[in-house]
Design an enzyme around this catalytic site. Structure first.
Site, mmCIF file in Angstrom:
data_model
loop_
_atom_site.group_PDB
_atom_site.id
_atom_site.type_symbol
_atom_site.label_atom_id
_atom_site.label_comp_id
_atom_site.label_asym_id
_atom_site.label_seq_id
_atom_site.Cartn_x
_atom_site.Cartn_y
_atom_site.Cartn_z
ATOM 1 N N GLU A 59 0.832 -1.202 0.000
ATOM 2 C CA GLU A 59 0.000 0.000 0.000
ATOM 3 C C GLU A 59 0.868 1.254 0.000
ATOM 4 O OE1 GLU A 59 -4.063 1.430 2.235
ATOM 5 O OE2 GLU A 59 -2.365 0.873 3.494
ATOM 6 N N GLY A 65 2.186 1.442 11.276
ATOM 7 C CA GLY A 65 1.821 0.670 12.452
ATOM 8 C C GLY A 65 1.477 -0.765 12.110
ATOM 9 N N MET A 107 -0.629 -3.317 8.648
ATOM 10 C CA MET A 107 -1.194 -3.345 7.297
ATOM 11 C C MET A 107 -2.141 -4.527 7.167
ATOM 12 S SD MET A 107 -1.550 -2.172 4.282
ATOM 13 C CE MET A 107 -2.480 -2.928 2.943
ATOM 14 N N GLU A 108 -3.322 -4.228 6.572
ATOM 15 C CA GLU A 108 -4.444 -5.160 6.551
ATOM 16 C C GLU A 108 -4.403 -6.184 5.429
ATOM 17 O OE1 GLU A 108 -5.834 -1.369 4.298
ATOM 18 O OE2 GLU A 108 -4.622 -1.844 6.047
ATOM 19 N N ASN A 109 -3.235 -6.732 5.070
ATOM 20 C CA ASN A 109 -3.191 -7.767 4.044
ATOM 21 C C ASN A 109 -4.245 -8.834 4.333
ATOM 22 O OD1 ASN A 109 -0.558 -6.599 3.191
ATOM 23 N ND2 ASN A 109 0.172 -7.567 5.065
ATOM 24 N N HIS A 160 -8.548 -2.492 14.407
ATOM 25 C CA HIS A 160 -8.512 -1.609 13.239
ATOM 26 C C HIS A 160 -8.212 -2.412 11.972
ATOM 27 C CE1 HIS A 160 -7.482 2.319 11.208
ATOM 28 N NE2 HIS A 160 -6.845 1.462 10.428
ATOM 29 N N GLU A 161 -7.156 -3.216 12.021
ATOM 30 C CA GLU A 161 -6.793 -3.995 10.839
ATOM 31 C C GLU A 161 -7.831 -5.065 10.523
ATOM 32 O OE1 GLU A 161 -4.429 -2.756 9.136
ATOM 33 O OE2 GLU A 161 -3.868 -1.390 10.748
ATOM 34 N N HIS A 199 -10.677 -3.761 8.511
ATOM 35 C CA HIS A 199 -10.293 -3.649 7.095
ATOM 36 C C HIS A 199 -10.551 -4.939 6.323
ATOM 37 C CE1 HIS A 199 -8.536 0.270 6.603
ATOM 38 N NE2 HIS A 199 -7.621 0.106 7.542
ATOM 39 N N GLU A 240 -9.856 3.914 5.895
ATOM 40 C CA GLU A 240 -9.180 4.196 7.153
ATOM 41 C C GLU A 240 -10.130 4.784 8.190
ATOM 42 O OE1 GLU A 240 -6.510 2.951 7.788
ATOM 43 O OE2 GLU A 240 -5.655 2.536 5.825
#
Length: 881
Positions: free
Chosen positions: A155, A290, A292-294, A325-326, A329, A348
């Site tokens: 990203e 912080g 990442m939502e892979n 949070h992730e 996503h 986000e």
């Protein structure tokens, strides 16, 4: 419409065809970025994409790959580009036939004559260097044991730094994967492997079946000799990965508990099951962000979630909040994805909102909304009042600009607008709209209008006016209560809404207005009313007849996104009686009103410091204590930056040191409070006695009941001692490196060295930071950037300030946005009129800076002026030196 007619309509909207003929596309610029127009033209021609990827990873600096891209092509009358960055391409095959390689280091061009109308297959064989900047397929050698670790990060648009593809979010695809890797490595991707077989004595071959469709930036590959923990106690299998050398710092029980509870919460809230079958999470080094939502394989930066000492409650809450949070996503971003990068804010914002909601409702951290208020929301308020503010929804011209507006407005103002919309529509209506949106657009791309349309349909309301007010107009409104009393009762009450003349939009919003009366030594709630207001003035008849208050707060319980302006009586009550408020959230809001008064130049900084030092030791809420100490830390920063009376600064700094040290000693039975106070003490210690005490804690000659000095604290102390050139401190760096050989230790040693008040050291590291050909990993460059010029080192800062500012345009021109987001820290701002004037001139002269760098320049100029304003306001009331 027939499929052919639908495709024509898409092409027409995209501007790809004119009248009845296909218009020639403008040649694509030879750089690594993709414009929105280029992406739209390509997605109008390409569909039904499937990737079959093969990688050979050896642990060495280079890797080999083969990308097979199968896709449908609407027309073959024009060339087609395939993104691939800085690789050595050895072969390109199109529909089974080798073709000439037309490659410019940014993308491959396939000639029209080699393409077929309908189904095509392109195979690209190549080698490429691993990335060391945290993007693409990043490689890191662990200095403590020599083991090599790799992970991917794509990203906003960096997948082409790893393989050949159509690197844009609206060309969703399936990803089938085969990886050859050293035999002691594990390989992780979106799906679980279907087979692992020995390739030879030293390598194994990992096979992964095709994934469900997802955008390229949500796909991932991670490989290395990671330590693996597994947990199958929930609905979905969970795994956690970390480097072998840091595995002892991981608390897997917390990770699995928060993850399991979150998956249950989101499955229930959305009414749409989690789609990626398993839930992997990886702690990775040198990470840019912080987390990442892979899809199905979330990455987390080590520096935020690994601790040498047992985690504090604040650290555990931070972990829970980031996991949530992730996880949000996985639905909002991975399952349904924005069509182009202008929609990234919604991903986000929604994850920030839902992550906080899940943390508050599914974990032990029921005060998560207080943390949101005192953290991200305050940053959003500050940004939205600045010259660099922008609407939540903004155009994104190309992938170079995708992160230009990724800031507190994107995350926290956006989340606050969703909170407000939930209050406006009602929780169940809002939830129904979200469910309908996820069901309708699952595995597809969507636009803002699709999301707002789903909510509006659920509510039976046209939300276009609300959307225009909140999402397409910048700025934060101010709300204030205006009332009068007679015979001890309120006889009139209105809410007044105002806006800056430059950003005049007044918004519709639903808030709670509350009044409070003194009862003994407490401030007690007297009356409250929920009010939907719009326009400049809204009457609040519900409060007429209630007791005349000592304090009025017009955004009680923080429903709204608005700056609160307390009336004079309420402000005075807040300053005198903030500790008399039982509700931690309201107490936090009153503290924030006082701090806003400082930043606006209305409340002298010295008055705030006096109030804070008197009340902070009495604060019993752990999270709120952190907020107040954060404000005091900022106050100390302002004192160091401004030209305040030296005697006053020294005396006030001494008070901060003494009060915090006494609190460290007094909280021996409460580790969380003790560590919070000790963290603050280390951050303000600079007098010789305070530094001597820190040195004593380091060598063991000073001890405090309950306080453990772990490796994290040791490095913080060494950094502080070196920053102020404490005798013998430089030798402590080398000695501690023998004790701690980790990469985290290397980073801390570098930070301590660079922070020393030594002109030669500053020149050496400034040259390294500015060298765009450096072979240093970006993680080390970034540490140096943030350590070079501590606020109190004014003379050293000024020595190169003019040169640094003069070189900014040239560096901005050649460096990418990832580098410049950190390098903005090098822009000099030294809290005096001359510094403000210097920045004004730069802003006037450097009009060709990239959007992100120019925004950073304007923001720093504004903060520099704020510091001068605070200094002038304080000078009127501060004791003289």
């Amino acid at each position: 419409m027939t499929p052919f007619a639908r495709r024509l309509a898409v092409l027409a909207v995209s501007g790809v065809i004119a009248t009845c003929s296909i218009a020639a596309e403008a040649p694509r610029a030879a750089n690594t970025y993709l414009t929105e127009q280029e992406a739209a033209a390509r997605s109008a021609r390409v569909s039904n994409v499937a990737y079959i990827l093969d990688f050979t990873l050896t642990g060495k600096p280079d890797f080999a790959g083969t990308s097979r891209i199968d896709f449908d092509l609407f027309d073959n009358s024009q060339p087609l580009t395939i993104d691939l960055d800085k690789a050595k391409v050895s072969a390109v095959t199109v529909n089974g036939k080798p073709v000439a390689i037309d490659y410019n280091q940014f993308f491959i061009t396939i000639a029209p004559g080699d393409l077929a109308k309908g189904r095509n297959s392109v195979v690209v064989a190549y080698t490429r260097a691993h990335s060391t900047n945290g993007e693409g397929l990043h490689r890191m050698v662990d200095p403590s044991d020599g083991k090599v670790y790799t992970y991917s990060h794509f990203e906003p648009a960096a997948a082409h730094q790893m393989f050949a593809l159509f690197d844009q979010p609206d060309l969703k695809a399936t990803f089938q994967l085969t990886v050859t890797a050293p035999s002691d490595w594990v390989v992780v991707s979106t799906k679980r492997e279907s087979a692992v077989a020995n390739a030879d004595a030293n390598t194994r071959r990992w096979t992964f079946p095709a994934s469900k469709v997802l955008s390229p930036y949500n796909f991932s590959l991670h490989a290395g000799p990671y330590k693996v923990w597994e947990d199958n106690s929930g609905k979905y299998p969970m795994r956690l990965f970390a480097r072998q050398s840091v595995a002892r710092q991981v608390e897997p029980a917390d990770w699995f508990k928060f993850t399991r509870d979150g998956l249950t919460f989101f499955d229930n809230y959305f009414g749409v099951p989690y789609q990626w079958e398993k839930y992997d999470q990886l702690l990775v080094p040198d990470f840019l962000y912080g987390a990442m939502e892979n899809a199905g394989a979330v990455t987390f930066g080590e520096r935020g979630f690994l601790h040498q000492s047992p985690a504090t409650e604040a650290q555990r809450e931070g972990l829970a909040g980031t996991i949530m949070h992730e996880m949000a996503h996985q639905w909002f971003g991975d399952l349904v994805t924005m069509k182009w990068w202008n929609g990234l804010w919604l991903n986000e914002s929604f994850a920030s909102f839902m992550g906080t909601l899940a943390t508050a409702e599914a974990t032990e951290f029921k005060h998560a909304w207080l943390s949101f208020y005192s953290g991200g929301k305050q940053m959003a308020y500050a940004t939205d009042q600045s010259l660099s503010t922008h609407p939540i929804e903004v155009p994104v011209a190309s992938t170079a600009n995708a992160f230009d507006n990724i800031d507190a407005i994107t995350y926290s103002k956006g989340a606050s607008t969703l909170i407000q919309l939930r209050h406006l529509l009602g929780d169940q209506v809002f939830r129904k709209g979200v469910h309908n949106y996820l069901e309708k657009y699952a595995f597809k791309n969507a636009r803002l209008d699709d999301f707002i349309g789903s909510l509006g349909e659920a509510a039976g309301r046209d939300l276009k006016p609300w959307t225009r007010q909140w999402l397409y107009e910048a700025g934060v409104n101010t709300i204030a209560a205006r009332y009068s009393c007679s015979a001890g009762k309120i006889n009139s009450f209105t809410l007044q809404q105002s806006a800056k003349p430059s950003l005049p939009t007044l918004r519709e919003q639903r808030v709670q207005v509350a009044t409070f009366k003194r009862e003994g030594d407490k401030l007690a709630l007297s009356a409250k009313a929920a009010v939907t207001y719009s326009g400049a003035v809204t009457r609040v008849p519900e409060l007429v007849g209630s007791a005349c208050p000592d304090l009025v707060y017009p955004n009680y319980q923080d429903w709204g996104f608005a700056r609160v302006q307390l009336d004079k009586k309420s402000f005075a009550t807040a300053q005198a009686s903030v500790a008399a408020v039982d509700d931690p959230l309201l107490r936090s809001m009153l503290w924030q009103s006082l701090w806003d008064g400082v930043r606006d130049g209305q409340l002298p900084l010295n008055d705030f410091i006096r109030t804070a030092l008197a009340n902070a030791p009495l604060e019993k809420d752990y999270n709120l204590l952190g907020s107040v100490l954060g404000m005091l830390g900022s106050a100390r920063h302002y004192l160091d930056a401004m030209q305040a009376a030296p005697g006053y600064v020294q005396a006030t700094g001494g008070q901060m040191e003494d009060i915090s040290w006494r609190a460290v000693e007094a909280n021996s039975a409460n580790s969380n409070f003790q560590r919070r106070w000790f963290g603050f003490h280390m951050s303000v210690a600079r007098s010789r006695p305070a530094l001597e005490r820190l040195a004593g804690l380091l060598d063991g000659s000073v001890k405090v009941a309950g306080l453990e000095i772990g490796q994290d604290q040791r490095w913080t102390i060494i950094g502080r001692l070196n920053r102020f050139a404490y005798p013998g401190s430089e030798a402590l760096i080398a000695a501690e490196q023998l004790r701690d050989k980790s990469d985290a230790g290397q980073a801390q040693a570098l930070a301590a060295s660079v922070a020393r008040p030594d002109a030669a050291t500053k020149r050496e590291w400034l040259a390294k930071v500015q060298d765009q050909k450096t072979t240093l990993p970006f993680s080390k460059v970034r540490v140096a950037i943030y350590s070079l010029y501590p606020v109190e080192q004014k003379a050293l800062n000024e020595a190169t300030a003019d040169a640094r500012l003069a070189s900014l345009p040239a560096i901005d021109k050649v460096a990418g946005p990832v580098f410049m987001r950190s390098y903005a820290e090098m822009i000099p701002a030294t809290c005096n009129a001359a510094s403000v004037k210097r920045l004004d001139k730069a802003a006037a002269d450097y009009t060709q800076l990239s959007a992100g760098t120019r925004r950073a320049l304007l923001t720093l100029r504004e903060e520099d002026q704020r510091c001068v304003t605070i200094s002038r306001a304080m000078t009127a009331g501060a004791p003289k030196g």
